[in-house]
Design an enzyme around this catalytic site. Sequence first.
Site, PDB file in Angstrom:
ATOM      1  N   GLY A  85       0.831  -1.196   0.000  1.00  0.00           N
ATOM      2  CA  GLY A  85       0.000   0.000   0.000  1.00  0.00           C
ATOM      3  C   GLY A  85       0.863   1.242   0.000  1.00  0.00           C
ATOM      4  O   GLY A  85       1.965   1.261  -0.543  1.00  0.00           O
ATOM      5  N   GLU A  86       0.362   2.307   0.573  1.00  0.00           N
ATOM      6  CA  GLU A  86       1.049   3.601   0.701  1.00  0.00           C
ATOM      7  C   GLU A  86       1.157   4.371  -0.620  1.00  0.00           C
ATOM      8  O   GLU A  86       1.549   5.528  -0.637  1.00  0.00           O
ATOM      9  CB  GLU A  86       2.477   3.438   1.258  1.00  0.00           C
ATOM     10  CG  GLU A  86       2.582   2.885   2.645  1.00  0.00           C
ATOM     11  CD  GLU A  86       4.030   2.824   3.124  1.00  0.00           C
ATOM     12  OE1 GLU A  86       4.919   3.346   2.421  1.00  0.00           O
ATOM     13  OE2 GLU A  86       4.270   2.249   4.200  1.00  0.00           O
ATOM     14  N   GLY A  87       0.850   3.716  -1.747  1.00  0.00           N
ATOM     15  CA  GLY A  87       1.131   4.308  -3.049  1.00  0.00           C
ATOM     16  C   GLY A  87       2.416   3.770  -3.640  1.00  0.00           C
ATOM     17  O   GLY A  87       2.912   4.290  -4.644  1.00  0.00           O
TER      18      GLY A  87
END
EC number: 2.4.2.21
Length: 356
Positions: A316-318
């Site tokens: 996740g997180e980008g």
Amino acid sequence: MQTLHALFRDIPAPDAEAMARAQQHIDGLLKPPGSLGRLETLAVQLAGMPGLNGTPQVGEKAVLVMCADHGVWDEGVAVSPKIVTAIQAANMTQGTTGVCVLAAQAGAKVHVIDVGIDAEPIPGVVDMRVARGCGNIAVGPAMSRSQAEALLLEVSRYTCDLAKRGVTLFGVGELGMANTTPAAAMVSVFTGSDAKEVVGIGANLPPSRIDNKVDVVRRAIAINQPNPRDGIDVLSKVGGFDLVGMTGVMLGAARCGLPVLLDGFLSYSAALAACQIAPAVRPYLIPSHFSAEKGARIALAHLSMEPYLHMAMRLGEGSGAALAMPIVEAACAMFHNMGELAASNIVLPEGNANAT
């Protein structure tokens, strides 16, 4: 002040003529037609985006990470303490998390945005906090509809402001303990799939606790009765502030005629919402990587998307969006820097698209 209705109404359609010109140009480059595969189709997609002025190009790059906590954490659907959201948001401001390292490698700036962290304000984090965490979707709605609508507008405006300052390629990311649970609920609602088909391990949830997570998602849907034909209703009832925020980035970038790189499973759920709210968003979305989360295939099939990268990632997180930015730049480089067949007096025979 712009309304949500005006935002949806003003999303431009892709420029079909620019796309046709781009395809013609690509077919005349020093290669057999079609031999660079999806890099060619990506360049044509970019050429059709009005914000890029008819040609594939990348200016400034930004990854917008939406950070929020979730009341459903109380249901035992995550292994990490809730405070990790705030700790990791602070780490992001220091550039030490996965997305920060990958974004730096890609030459992109990470915008860490607090849309609902359950902690004191964090220095260096953009403040768009709606509340200290959203509601527990297992017992009631995540937020009010008015809260969702206001956040969609605020984030879309922020995105458009970045576009005015030279950003032409956006990536979306999120941070929030337990947020794969509302994401799974949203995917279940939008695709008509049972929770068992879309609930995964998230951030390493033990197999012994998966059944509880499935039950929580089913309860959330049964209690809140979200309308799959109303994206804002789904976001407000079984979503979260981070998921609303990512949806707002997609709406804002599309309004400016600019591309958005999706990340993983969390962003797929937001993309489903964005495309339900405003179908005109779809041509501006670029899938970065195939998430290892269980419901990824179902969500992507519903979006009719095939990601560019298969890396077994689920951070996740980008992180996936940042990792895929060089692919977008490669499509632009191909378009602008390759030589042309005509200049080398090369004439390819008809039906040579599959030549190597």
